[in-house]
Design a protein around this motif. Sequence first.
Motif, mmCIF file in Angstrom:
data_model
loop_
_atom_site.group_PDB
_atom_site.id
_atom_site.type_symbol
_atom_site.label_atom_id
_atom_site.label_comp_id
_atom_site.label_asym_id
_atom_site.label_seq_id
_atom_site.Cartn_x
_atom_site.Cartn_y
_atom_site.Cartn_z
ATOM 1 N N ASN A 131 39.856 55.086 24.447
ATOM 2 C CA ASN A 131 40.408 54.528 23.197
ATOM 3 C C ASN A 131 41.809 54.584 23.974
ATOM 4 N N ASN B 233 35.782 46.960 22.166
ATOM 5 C CA ASN B 233 35.450 47.609 23.530
ATOM 6 C C ASN B 233 36.258 47.222 24.141
ATOM 7 N N ASN C 291 37.117 47.821 28.534
ATOM 8 C CA ASN C 291 36.364 47.750 29.741
ATOM 9 C C ASN C 291 38.075 48.183 30.609
#
Length: 232
Positions: free
Chosen positions: A79, A176, A178
Amino acid sequence: MYISNNQITIPDPDTIVWKYLDLSKFLDLLFCRQLFMSRSDKFEDQYEGTFSEPTFEEIKKISEHNRQFLDYYKSHRKNVVISSWHINEYESYAMWQIFTKNNEGLAIQSTIGRLQEALGPENRYDQHIGEVKYIDYKKEYIPFNDTFFPFLFKRKSFQYEREVRIISDLTEHHLNINEGVKANVDINQLIEKIYIHPKSENWYKNLVIQLMQQLGFDFKIEKSDLESDILI
């Protein structure tokens, strides 16, 4: 904002910083007017965002009665996103070699102050700027009273990088992620000067200038010191 701690170096706003990159990444920066920030666990260094041995031993003791404490640090890296810059008063031959290929590429010259202004208050992500400290991971301690500290320490083997980082913790955004994210940035404030690879051909230099102009930018282009004529 700046990260502050007596163990963290806070660069002066006038400190000169560089980013070496290929033409495609440079054009993506100009076209999108956004700065790409890489997910921290995608860096080549597997120790990125982890702790030194003395710190890890302390964390293990704490987590004996609070398993979630250790699990948090294990998952936290995905994160956190980072944009890396190189501190140097002068351009670096080594950085050209590491970050560009085939005698092509560019270097952005900026300052810590310009980075801070370019990120600005309108960015949707909170960004923090700090200089990386290089330590012995077997002996030295990394504080963990701030979630950013693990990302501001690296092993001594990486001292040549002389890195300063823009860091964002996107945990609260529930994204989310990548490979990374793009953060809004004031391009004209971010870039003070451009250096084109000193060994590039004239057609390449002209191409870079033409593409910049077509995108509406007119950055000052400096001649590389590595192109200077010998005096004898």
